[in-house]
Structures are given as C-alpha cells and as structure tokens.
Scaffold this motif. Structure first.
Motif, PDB file in Angstrom:
ATOM      1  N   LYS A  68       0.825  -1.209   0.000  1.00 40.82           N
ATOM      2  CA  LYS A  68       0.000   0.000   0.000  1.00 40.82           C
ATOM      3  C   LYS A  68       0.859   1.258   0.000  1.00 40.82           C
ATOM      4  O   LYS A  68       0.549   2.236  -0.701  1.00 40.82           O
ATOM      5  N   VAL A  69       1.942   1.237   0.757  1.00 42.85           N
ATOM      6  CA  VAL A  69       2.854   2.385   0.766  1.00 42.85           C
ATOM      7  C   VAL A  69       3.414   2.623  -0.633  1.00 42.85           C
ATOM      8  O   VAL A  69       3.486   3.765  -1.112  1.00 42.85           O
ATOM      9  N   LEU A  70       3.795   1.542  -1.311  1.00 38.84           N
ATOM     10  CA  LEU A  70       4.325   1.680  -2.668  1.00 38.84           C
ATOM     11  C   LEU A  70       3.266   2.236  -3.614  1.00 38.84           C
ATOM     12  O   LEU A  70       3.554   3.094  -4.463  1.00 38.84           O
ATOM     13  N   GLN A  71       2.020   1.772  -3.476  1.00 36.96           N
ATOM     14  CA  GLN A  71       0.936   2.312  -4.298  1.00 36.96           C
ATOM     15  C   GLN A  71       0.786   3.817  -4.097  1.00 36.96           C
ATOM     16  O   GLN A  71       0.632   4.575  -5.059  1.00 36.96           O
ATOM     17  N   ARG A  86       9.642 -10.389   3.047  1.00 37.28           N
ATOM     18  CA  ARG A  86       9.481  -8.938   2.984  1.00 37.28           C
ATOM     19  C   ARG A  86      10.613  -8.232   2.249  1.00 37.28           C
ATOM     20  O   ARG A  86      10.547  -7.021   2.008  1.00 37.28           O
ATOM     21  N   LYS A  87      11.670  -8.986   1.895  1.00 38.04           N
ATOM     22  CA  LYS A  87      12.838  -8.374   1.254  1.00 38.04           C
ATOM     23  C   LYS A  87      12.471  -7.659  -0.048  1.00 38.04           C
ATOM     24  O   LYS A  87      12.890  -6.518  -0.288  1.00 38.04           O
ATOM     25  N   GLN A  88      11.685  -8.319  -0.877  1.00 37.26           N
ATOM     26  CA  GLN A  88      11.369  -7.713  -2.168  1.00 37.26           C
ATOM     27  C   GLN A  88      10.560  -6.440  -1.995  1.00 37.26           C
ATOM     28  O   GLN A  88      10.789  -5.437  -2.687  1.00 37.26           O
ATOM     29  N   ALA A  89       9.609  -6.442  -1.092  1.00 34.12           N
ATOM     30  CA  ALA A  89       8.808  -5.240  -0.853  1.00 34.12           C
ATOM     31  C   ALA A  89       9.683  -4.090  -0.366  1.00 34.12           C
ATOM     32  O   ALA A  89       9.510  -2.932  -0.783  1.00 34.12           O
ATOM     33  N   THR A  98      12.772   1.863   4.389  1.00 38.00           N
ATOM     34  CA  THR A  98      12.011   1.075   5.364  1.00 38.00           C
ATOM     35  C   THR A  98      12.836   0.990   6.641  1.00 38.00           C
ATOM     36  O   THR A  98      13.923   0.400   6.645  1.00 38.00           O
ATOM     37  N   VAL A  99      12.345   1.604   7.696  1.00 36.67           N
ATOM     38  CA  VAL A  99      13.061   1.709   8.971  1.00 36.67           C
ATOM     39  C   VAL A  99      12.468   0.680   9.929  1.00 36.67           C
ATOM     40  O   VAL A  99      11.259   0.663  10.158  1.00 36.67           O
ATOM     41  N   VAL A 100      13.331  -0.185  10.500  1.00 33.65           N
ATOM     42  CA  VAL A 100      12.853  -1.316  11.291  1.00 33.65           C
ATOM     43  C   VAL A 100      13.549  -1.346  12.650  1.00 33.65           C
ATOM     44  O   VAL A 100      14.774  -1.185  12.732  1.00 33.65           O
ATOM     45  N   LEU A 159      10.397  -0.530  -2.430  1.00 32.21           N
ATOM     46  CA  LEU A 159      10.214   0.787  -1.838  1.00 32.21           C
ATOM     47  C   LEU A 159      11.490   1.613  -1.920  1.00 32.21           C
ATOM     48  O   LEU A 159      11.456   2.815  -2.224  1.00 32.21           O
ATOM     49  N   LEU A 160      12.630   0.991  -1.640  1.00 30.80           N
ATOM     50  CA  LEU A 160      13.899   1.723  -1.701  1.00 30.80           C
ATOM     51  C   LEU A 160      14.152   2.245  -3.108  1.00 30.80           C
ATOM     52  O   LEU A 160      14.583   3.387  -3.296  1.00 30.80           O
ATOM     53  N   GLU A 161      13.854   1.420  -4.105  1.00 27.94           N
ATOM     54  CA  GLU A 161      14.031   1.856  -5.487  1.00 27.94           C
ATOM     55  C   GLU A 161      13.119   3.034  -5.816  1.00 27.94           C
ATOM     56  O   GLU A 161      13.473   3.911  -6.611  1.00 27.94           O
TER      57      GLU A 161
END
Length: 680
Positions: free
Chosen positions: A275-278, A307-310, A321-323, A314-316
């Motif tokens: 959803k964030v990417l959308q 979750r790596k691909q998501a 993504t802060v964890v 997002l980074l691209e």
C-alpha cells in the motif's frame, strides 16, 4: 487446534511478532514470548551488588520467562508492583534477595528500577532535533508511513496530519485471530480505517496505543498544547497510518496470562508495504515507512525473508524502510525483518549515550537512536513514556523527512549515509555503530573526526577445557600507554556441560591475577556469556593477557569459545553553551572503581567556537584537582576542536564526579561544548 497448524503459526509469529518485550509491542517490556532464553543465566546489572552491599536495599524489576515463575521470584523481596499480563515484578531487595534471584530458575533479568526524566523533548534534543526545528527543517513536504497498531488520528499531537489510512488485519479462527479494522473486515481503506480509537482497538486492554506513541515520536507537534512534549522529530511532516495487527485470543500465541493480545502476520505487513508503494507511485511524497515490529534471532542478513522484495521495491522508489532491531538484548543479532539487508535497522540508546540494555545490536545494526523512557502521544489525548527499539526507530523515520527537506535531490540511500557518517560513534563489544545526530546531518556541520572507538582486542580460537584441568587463551595488547584502565571490561564466551564447575581468572602481562568467576556447585547451566569489569590499573596495559579457565570437578567437559578485552569510555553529549568571556561545565559520574585514577586518562573534547583560540579547557577531578587540557592560542582562528588528550590524573580518586570546564578567555566570539568522553 491441529498440531500442524500450531507449529506453523508459532514459526510465522517468531518472524512476524512485535519487536517488543513479551507479547506487547516493541517498547513495552523486556521479554520475548516466542524466543525465551531458557538456558541463559539471568542478566543482572553489575552495579546492583554494590548498591545492596552492607545492608542496602534497592528497587529492581525482575523479568521471568513466563508468568508461572513470577510468584517464586516475588517471594525473594518485598513486592512493589506487578503487571496484569507481562512477566515482570518490581521488588525491594537486599543482598540476600538479590543473590537468590540470580540463581532462581526462570529469571531472565534483574535490573534497577531507576528513576529517569521521561521527556520526548530530551530525546529529540539529544539528536539535535531542536536545532533542525529552529532552522526550519521540520519535515515539511514529506509523508511518513507508520505500519503499527493504528494511530489515534484525532490526538491533538497529530490532528490534521494523517493524510491516508488503511487496515490489513487478517481474521482466522484457526489462529484465534480476529480483525482490528474498525469495520470488522480483514481489509479497510479510507478515513478511519486505522484509527486506534475506533473499533476493537478502542478496548484499552488490547494495548493498541503503540502506533500512536510511535507516530508522535516521528511527527508530533506540541505547539500550544499544555503539558505536551515540544515536538517529534519532523513536526511538519504528514502521516500515513496503516494497521497491520490482529487480535489474538489464545495463550498459545499470546503467552501464559497474556491473552488477548495483538500480533502481526507477515502477510499483513506485506500488504501494508505494498500500500505504501501504491501511494508513492500515485504521487504521495512518502519518504520512509516505520516498522517497529519483528521477531527471531539473526546474526546474518535474512535476504530470503518474504518482505525483502517489498523493502527493495520501496527503496528503489525512494522510500526507506526503517525497522526496530528488537528488544532481546542480543549482542550480535537482530530480529526479522530488521535483518533484511536493504532495511534501515535501528537500535536503542539511553540519554547518556549508552546502549540500552534491552536493545539488540551487532554488525547488522545501521544506526542507534534514543529509545529509553521516551514520552509521546497515547490514545485518549494523553502522554506516556515507553522504552524499546520501537521508540528508537521513529526517531530515524522522522529524520528521513527532515533530511528530505534539507536535501531534496538525494536518494534514500544517500540520506541514510548522511545519518551514518555524521552520527556519534557508540562502541560496544563486537562493533561500533553511529548514533543519529540529525543537526550535523541536516545543517551541514558534517562529520568531524570522531573519537576512536573503545579499543577492543579478542581471541575467538576455541580451546578445549580438560576434565578436570586448566586451559588458557591469550590476547596481545599493543599501543596503549601506561597501565591498564581501572574499568577494563572482559567478555567471556565459555560452553560447558556444567558451568558451576568452572573457575575463571584474568592474568595480566605482569602475572597479576584478577578473579572473574568462582565455582558454583548448584549452577547446572551450560554456557557463560558474561561481561566482567576489572580494576586492572596496577598492571601494564601492553603485553600478553590470558583468560584462564579451570574445571575443578570431573564428569563434565566444554571449551573456551572466545573472549574479548575492551577499554570502555564514559560520555556526556549534553550540549552546553559557552558564554562570551564565560565558562561552561559538563560532568561525568564514575562509580565502582576503587583507588586513584590512572596516569593515562584519555579525554576527548568536542567544542564548536567561532574562534577556538579563545578557548581554555581543564579537567577537574572528583577531589577538585584541576588538570590543564588545552591552553588558549590567540592566533588560532579555526572553529572546531575534535581532539583526544592524555592527562596524568593519578592524584585524584577514580570514582566520583569528573568535570570538563571550558572557558572563553577573550571577548567577541561564542560557541558551545557539544560533548566529551572520558577513558579511565
């Protein structure tokens, strides 16, 4: 429930649980329900024994593996407080009670119930957020996403700033899980979808306050709010609130006595990240997504995580993504998804710039931020303190918004690099990690030469321990002038089938023996992972140091897995203004070191001044003796002092209050003491 389903869901929840202590979100308490250190010795504050020696009493918080062990632990002292779900009891203990707790099965940790000033303004000012705010760097124009337990969208600290909401909260009767979406469905989008004060989350027993607290640290604005913290890190940034937790009714998942609870499926997190990417692709200027959740123990990147691909996508797209790293106290590991190599992994420090005892850390950590006793917004319009890497991560998330405003053309990776290169070095056994210093990153001060990390020497060659018999492992130390420090740290990693048979000593280069551990007949655990502090100032620093391990009884075997020597450093990074033709002082309290200070005390000084030649610096010992550190040099027109000085402070006691005094001796220029470091 079928056994196969139970097994699968426990595995899923280990990798998808909250990065908190126990079953609550990451800032709430210090125990992991699904990865308990059943065989580990209790973690005990070293200073507690000194506090209770000679008849003293001290308040302690005792964490047990489950609530089943709490009654036995409670009988060790006078009960001051118990919690409704978490396996924590607060006691008043004397020396005998403390010793009983350290040998009690099921006790995970015993720590001092230390009073501290819990204010968000303090954690924000520590990273320089007050200076960026004064400079107009407030995160305006950026949006940050908080994937958590929802957000109280009408809280005065956040009101009017939540621009999008979504809820991904799977319901599954096989897992005793029901939806937290206000509408009762598994997914909901639009206004009110992630409101923590609507639907099931309105039940205070569920502790859905976590996301509101996190959001306040990221972007709260306390202007004209009586009793509120001044502001979060990026008080003009806007928020996307995404609920990714479900309500669980079963103790199989929540832990004994902890149901109902909120936990997050990996699938819900993936839907939230998508959803964030959308939103980003649709034009919402999202700069970072905050995930203060996680579980498991990872010493290497977990790039097979779903979750790596998501996170990569997002980074691209320009979104970091802060964890949160997790609150298990691991010295060399983090939770998932913090272990994903493309995530920004955040550990927690105290306001004294020490690693928080609960914080995971190690080579996978990217940055530290304050996470101990941070006050922020709570549902119902109030405020409360929480501690955890969950509180550290949103400091970094907010920093991305501030840095995006400062450097609109830089990529997310470049903004992360700016945080790392300008951060303050925090050294600990096995690694050194920068602590976020936002003002230096955003306002162009740039990274000055940092003090060298605490010198660390190690030997990880395994050595078998004879049964019975003695084995030694050696470390050669070079390059340290004079004697060893008065607070030398020794970390021992020893595996043995009955560790109570073991006697451990440190042997200095001059042959002097420093006892570390005596045999304990009833101690049947099988490994030692301990830090010991030694006053080794009577021995030379350079030369061969030996760790000697003796097995005093037959029938059990083991090995020295490895060990480490560290010269610790004491710091105070509170900023003090230096008046024109005036004086500023900063203090560091040293405790537990008998005798006088060594002759080779190291003092690192960080001073910013518009004419540093006007500056005179002295070190003042606990007995008032003044040791000159830096004399004025009128022709020196540079504006920064980043230097390490060696001082013969052997005429002063080691323990007590040390002060650094900085004096401006001429008119016309001003500056500030940014901080200093003392190595005894």
């Amino acid at each position: 429930m079928k056994k196969s389903i139970v097994s699968c869901v426990v595995t899923a929840l280990v990798s998808a649980g909250i990065a908190g202590i126990g079953s609550a979100p990451a800032g709430a308490a210090p125990v992991s329900t699904y990865e308990q250190a059943a065989s580990a010795p209790p973690q005990v504050d070293p200073e507690l024994r000194n506090r209770v020696a000679g008849g003293g009493r001290v308040r302690v918080n005792v964490v047990t593996e489950t609530r089943k062990e709490m009654p036995d632990a409670a009988r060790s002292g006078r009960v001051l407080q118990t919690l409704s779900r978490l396996p924590v009891v607060t006691l008043s203990v004397d020396e005998a009670a403390l010793e009983r707790l350290t040998g009690l099965p099921g006790v995970v940790s015993v720590t001092e119930d230390r009073p501290v000033p819990p204010v968000l303004a303090q954690s924000v000012s520590l990273i320089g957020g007050d200076r960026t705010r004064e400079a107009g760097m407030t995160g305006a124009g950026s949006v940050v996403a908080v994937l958590d337990t929802g957000v109280a969208v009408n809280h005065p600290f956040l009101r009017g700033r939540v621009v999008a909401e979504a809820c991904f909260s799977p319901a599954d009767p096989d897992y005793s899980a029901s939806s937290l979406c206000p509408g009762g469905t598994d997914q909901q989008e639009g206004a009110g979808a992630a409101d923590a004060e609507s639907g099931p989350c309105a039940d205070a027993a569920l502790d859905c306050d976590h996301g509101t607290h996190v959001a306040g640290i990221v972007a709260g604005n306390g202007q004209n709010l009586a009793g509120a913290p001044a502001a979060g890190v990026a008080p003009a940034a806007e928020l996307v609130a995404i609920q990714v937790f479900s309500k669980f009714e079963s103790e199989d998942f929540c832990g004994p006595g902890a149901a109902p609870c909120v936990l997050s499926f990996t699938s819900a997190q993936l839907a939230g990240l998508d959803k964030v990417l959308q939103l980003k692709e649709a034009g919402t200027p999202v700069v970072a997504a905050n995930l203060s959740l996680g579980g498991g123990r990872y010493t290497a990147p977990c790039d097979d995580d779903p979750r790596k691909q998501a996170i990569d996508d997002l980074l691209e797209a320009g979104v970091a993504t802060v964890v949160a790293a997790g609150n298990d106290g691991f010295g060399d590991a983090v939770n998932a998804p913090a272990c994903v190599s493309s995530a920004v992994t955040v550990g927690s420090t105290t306001v004294q710039d020490e690693v928080s005892g609960f914080s995971n850390r190690g080579p996978l950590l990217d940055v530290f931020a304050p996470g101990t006793a941070v006050v922020s917004s709570m549902p119902g319009g109030g405020w409360a303190p929480m501690s955890g890497t969950s509180m550290a991560a949103p400091h970094v998330t907010g920093a991305f918004a501030v840095l995006r405003q400062a450097f609109p053309g830089k990529t997310a990776a470049e903004l992360e690099a700016a945080m790392k290169t300008t951060g303050r070095a925090i050294a600990y056994p096995g690694a050194t990690t920068p602590r976020l210093q936002l003002d230096d990153a955003a306002l162009g001060a740039g990274p000055g030469p940092e003090p060298a990390p605490a010198p660390t020497y190690d030997n990880w060659t395994s050595r078998a321990i004879p049964d019975p018999g003695v084995v030694e492992s050696s470390i050669v130390v070079e390059g340290i002038l004079g004697n060893a420090p008065a607070n030398l740290e020794v970390y021992a990693d020893v595996h043995h089938s009955w560790r109570g048979d073991l006697k451990i000593d440190l042997i200095a280069p001059d042959g002097r023996t420093y006892p570390l551990r005596a045999p304990a007949a009833g101690d049947d655990d099988d490994f030692i992972h301990e830090n010991y502090r030694v006053n080794a100032s009577s021995s030379p620093a350079n030369g061969t140091w030996r760790l000697r391990v003796q097995d005093v009884k037959r029938n059990d075997t083991g090995n020295i897995f490895g060990w480490m020597l560290t010269v610790p450093q004491l710091t105070n990074w509170t900023r003090y203004d230096i008046p024109d033709r005036g004086t500023a002082e900063s203090s560091i309290v040293v405790g537990g070191i008998p005798g006088n200070a060594p002759v080779n005390v190291k003092v690192y000084v960080d001073v910013h001044h518009s004419w540093r030649g006007d500056v005179k610096v002295d070190l003042i010992g606990p007995n008032g003796r003044v040791y000159p550190v830096l004399a004025p040099s009128p022709k020196d027109s540079e504006d920064i002092i980043h230097e390490t000085y060696t001082v013969n402070a052997g005429s002063s006691p080691a323990s007590g209050t040390w002060r650094l005094r900085v004096e401006d001796v001429a008119a016309g220029d001003t500056g500030y003491l940014d901080g200093w470091m003392l190595t005894l």
